[in-house]
Design an enzyme around this catalytic site. Sequence first.
Site, PDB file in Angstrom:
ATOM      1  N   CYS A   3       0.871  -1.185   0.000  1.00 44.28           N
ATOM      2  CA  CYS A   3       0.000   0.000   0.000  1.00 44.28           C
ATOM      3  C   CYS A   3       0.906   1.232   0.000  1.00 44.28           C
ATOM      4  O   CYS A   3       2.076   1.141  -0.407  1.00 44.28           O
ATOM      5  CB  CYS A   3      -0.957  -0.026   1.190  1.00 44.28           C
ATOM      6  SG  CYS A   3      -0.168  -0.055   2.804  1.00 44.28           S
ATOM      7  N   ASN A  18       2.330   1.335   4.373  1.00 39.37           N
ATOM      8  CA  ASN A  18       2.632   0.033   5.021  1.00 39.37           C
ATOM      9  C   ASN A  18       2.338   0.079   6.521  1.00 39.37           C
ATOM     10  O   ASN A  18       3.007  -0.586   7.302  1.00 39.37           O
ATOM     11  CB  ASN A  18       4.084  -0.411   4.758  1.00 39.37           C
ATOM     12  CG  ASN A  18       4.389  -1.864   5.126  1.00 39.37           C
ATOM     13  OD1 ASN A  18       5.531  -2.180   5.456  1.00 39.37           O
ATOM     14  ND2 ASN A  18       3.419  -2.747   5.091  1.00 39.37           N
ATOM     15  N   CYS A  44      -1.368   0.569   7.366  1.00 39.32           N
ATOM     16  CA  CYS A  44      -2.812   0.263   7.488  1.00 39.32           C
ATOM     17  C   CYS A  44      -3.219  -0.931   6.627  1.00 39.32           C
ATOM     18  O   CYS A  44      -3.422  -2.036   7.129  1.00 39.32           O
ATOM     19  CB  CYS A  44      -3.664   1.479   7.123  1.00 39.32           C
ATOM     20  SG  CYS A  44      -3.410   2.910   8.195  1.00 39.32           S
ATOM     21  N   ARG A  45      -3.331  -0.722   5.310  1.00 45.17           N
ATOM     22  CA  ARG A  45      -3.913  -1.771   4.460  1.00 45.17           C
ATOM     23  C   ARG A  45      -2.998  -2.967   4.253  1.00 45.17           C
ATOM     24  O   ARG A  45      -3.443  -4.120   4.412  1.00 45.17           O
ATOM     25  CB  ARG A  45      -4.312  -1.175   3.096  1.00 45.17           C
ATOM     26  CG  ARG A  45      -5.461  -0.202   3.203  1.00 45.17           C
ATOM     27  CD  ARG A  45      -5.597   0.616   1.932  1.00 45.17           C
ATOM     28  NE  ARG A  45      -4.466   1.519   1.762  1.00 45.17           N
ATOM     29  CZ  ARG A  45      -4.222   2.244   0.689  1.00 45.17           C
ATOM     30  NH1 ARG A  45      -5.043   2.160  -0.345  1.00 45.17           N
ATOM     31  NH2 ARG A  45      -3.179   3.049   0.631  1.00 45.17           N
ATOM     32  N   SER A  46      -1.736  -2.734   3.865  1.00 46.22           N
ATOM     33  CA  SER A  46      -0.904  -3.914   3.539  1.00 46.22           C
ATOM     34  C   SER A  46      -0.521  -4.730   4.774  1.00 46.22           C
ATOM     35  O   SER A  46      -0.483  -5.963   4.685  1.00 46.22           O
ATOM     36  CB  SER A  46       0.312  -3.546   2.682  1.00 46.22           C
ATOM     37  OG  SER A  46       1.155  -2.637   3.323  1.00 46.22           O
ATOM     38  N   ASP A  79      -8.154   3.721   1.142  1.00 47.47           N
ATOM     39  CA  ASP A  79      -7.214   4.124   2.192  1.00 47.47           C
ATOM     40  C   ASP A  79      -8.003   4.592   3.414  1.00 47.47           C
ATOM     41  O   ASP A  79      -8.763   5.561   3.322  1.00 47.47           O
ATOM     42  CB  ASP A  79      -6.357   5.263   1.624  1.00 47.47           C
ATOM     43  CG  ASP A  79      -5.280   5.701   2.590  1.00 47.47           C
ATOM     44  OD1 ASP A  79      -5.318   5.294   3.773  1.00 47.47           O
ATOM     45  OD2 ASP A  79      -4.393   6.458   2.161  1.00 47.47           O
TER      46      ASP A  79
END
Length: 160
Positions: free
Chosen positions: A10, A13, A15-17, A127
């Site tokens: 993301c 690195n 939150c999402r990934s 995001d």
Amino acid sequence: MNSCSVLFVCLGNICRSPTAHGVFVHKVQLLGLQNCVSTDSAGTAAYHVGNPPDRRSSSAAAARGYDLSQLRARQALTEDFHHFDYILAMDESNLFDLQQIAPSDAKAELKLFLDYAPNLSITEVPDPYYGGSDGFDQVLDLVEEAADGLLDVIKLRLGS
Ligand code: 4NP
């Protein structure tokens, strides 16, 4: 033994990934594939290198039984394209940034992660960083679905 490696990417690195990383590792372990499948995550930007995941991501993940506490942010590198089989971007912007650093002889297949969740009505993981807590649960919903789809492909590839 056949093996397979996956890098989730993301922007930051945090939150999402890392959420995708933690969910995917958990599912790999439930399938007993931890010796065949290796997993990592990275950000296209370096803002948060060395930091643990955002607290909001960690607590939303923990509420569903996923442990993100050991993860630390790093930046995606050109070398990653030589090491990983799959590099999976959370959104189109991440995908574009990764295309800019991809070497011409990349081994990795570079795709959007939600390509593995074709039944969803969206193609990108939004995001959640500047939004409310709902965004972190939505990330988990999307990532859980795509992780299952990716694992179906990997199980075929590993012949297990
Ligand atoms: P991520 O979210 O890409 O899912 O880790 C973000 C984290 C940090 C920032 C942006 C997005 N930031 O601007 O610092």
